[in-house]
Write an enzyme that holds these catalytic residues in place. Structure first.
Site, PDB file in Angstrom:
ATOM      1  N   ASP A  12      26.940 103.099  34.465  1.00 16.97           N
ATOM      2  CA  ASP A  12      27.353 101.572  34.712  1.00 16.97           C
ATOM      3  C   ASP A  12      27.706 101.675  36.289  1.00 16.97           C
ATOM      4  O   ASP A  12      28.624 101.079  36.891  1.00 16.97           O
ATOM      5  CB  ASP A  12      28.805 101.171  34.065  1.00 16.97           C
ATOM      6  N   ASN A  30      25.868  93.260  18.579  1.00 12.49           N
ATOM      7  CA  ASN A  30      26.955  93.730  19.502  1.00 12.49           C
ATOM      8  C   ASN A  30      27.462  92.948  20.396  1.00 12.49           C
ATOM      9  O   ASN A  30      28.617  92.423  20.794  1.00 12.49           O
ATOM     10  CB  ASN A  30      26.986  95.049  19.905  1.00 12.49           C
ATOM     11  N   GLU A  64      23.603  93.359  27.420  1.00 13.21           N
ATOM     12  CA  GLU A  64      24.863  93.646  28.126  1.00 13.21           C
ATOM     13  C   GLU A  64      24.491  94.176  29.494  1.00 13.21           C
ATOM     14  O   GLU A  64      23.219  94.006  29.955  1.00 13.21           O
ATOM     15  CB  GLU A  64      25.633  94.836  27.420  1.00 13.21           C
TER      16      GLU A  64
END
Length: 316
Positions: free
Chosen positions: A15, A158, A195
């Site tokens: 990330d 999700n 995401e």
């Protein structure tokens, strides 16, 4: 910029977020394998980030609402202060198939984020009391925006992508607006996921990249874009790519590229993609606990129409 496209810049940092600040330094933060702290690095060049000494600016407490699984920190600078936005959970309890992460922020008022004191601001409230993560911020036409991923109970999957205008760097001024939900086959392999949004404003457009599917070799990236004079809080302003824009390069063994940020090269012109990927597919157990998602950097290109071209992980 002396980087090998085939090799990671920084090992075991998922990330990744790299920002080039007005002081001339590149600032780096990312998820650490222990998920227990927020660390920063800085260097004058991107290549030098690889050997820059990590500096811990915040560690999770032993208990409480933000004491577990510190995920995906991002460093930003707004109004003369530094902010790091991150996701954290109260426990590792699973609800509705998900950890119970919420978004938080820490801030530092010093011009030097390595010397100044970092303080926890608290939770970024968005009116949706559910699993959320991966927030980013950007300023456009004098307005500060917040883009993030969140579970909406009535929608399968999700997480979806949302946007809101901000009143301050830690409070929202508007209600969340849903931009994208997992709908295509490449967004729903293993998990139904949108995401890790990141924003790049270039050539008359606002681009929002994001990641999709499970965090194994199926992980890949999609893209939204809107005209830079459009109402960014109107979902109709946005166009979504029906195909992934960045995905596994099986031939070069770079697997599951995603959760990116954008920065610019030392020349001040070349746009760069910062992302993580693995070098193998044989993951033992839950991919979440496999530490070998590494930080990579590559140059981006543009086509004749001004559209962003990502290419392959192994291509310049």
């Amino acid at each position: 910029m002396n980087l090998s496209l085939m090799l990671p810049l920084i090992l075991q940092r998922a990330d990744p977020c790299i920002r080039r600040h007005t002081d001339g330094w590149y600032y780096f933060t990312a998820s650490v394998p222990e998920y227990d702290r927020i660390e920063l690095r800085r260097a004058r060049t991107i290549a030098e980030l690889a050997t820059a000494k990590p500096h811990d600016v915040w560690r999770k407490p032993a208990s409480g609402p933000y004491s577990e699984l510190i995920w995906a920190p991002e460093i930003h600078h707004h109004g003369g202060a530094w902010y790091v936005y991150f996701a954290a959970a109260p426990t590792r309890e699973i609800k509705d198939g998900l950890f119970q992460h919420r978004m938080y922020a820490i801030t530092c008022a010093s011009a030097d984020p390595f010397a100044g004191e970092w303080k926890l601001v608290g939770q970024i409230e968005n009116g949706l009391d559910s699993f959320c993560l991966d927030a980013t911020t950007f300023t456009h036409r004098g307005k500060l925006y917040y883009v993030w991923a969140q579970k909406e109970p009535a929608i399968r999957g999700n997480s979806n992508l949302y946007i809101a205008e901000m009143a301050t760097p830690t409070t929202l001024a508007t209600k969340p607006v849903r931009l994208s939900v997992p709908e295509f086959a490449w967004e729903t392999k293993g998990f139904w996921v949108n995401e890790g949004p990141s924003v790049l404003i270039r050539k008359g457009r606002v681009f929002v990249s994001y990641s999709a599917s499970a965090t194994d070799e199926n992980y890949c990236m999609g893209l939204l874009h809107a005209s830079d004079d459009a109402d960014l809080l109107d979902p109709r302003s946005w166009t979504k790519s029906p195909e992934p824009v960045f995905q596994t390069d099986y031939g070069k063994k770079i697997y599951g590229p995603g959760h990116n940020s954008f920065t610019v090269a030392e020349d001040g012109v070349t746009d760069l993609l910062v992302y993580h990927a693995r070098m193998y597919t044989e993951i033992v157990g839950d991919p979440l606990w496999d530490p070998n998602r590494h930080t990579y950097v590559k140059a981006l290109k543009w086509d004749a129409s001004g559209m962003l071209v990502f290419g392959k992980p192994s291509e310049g």
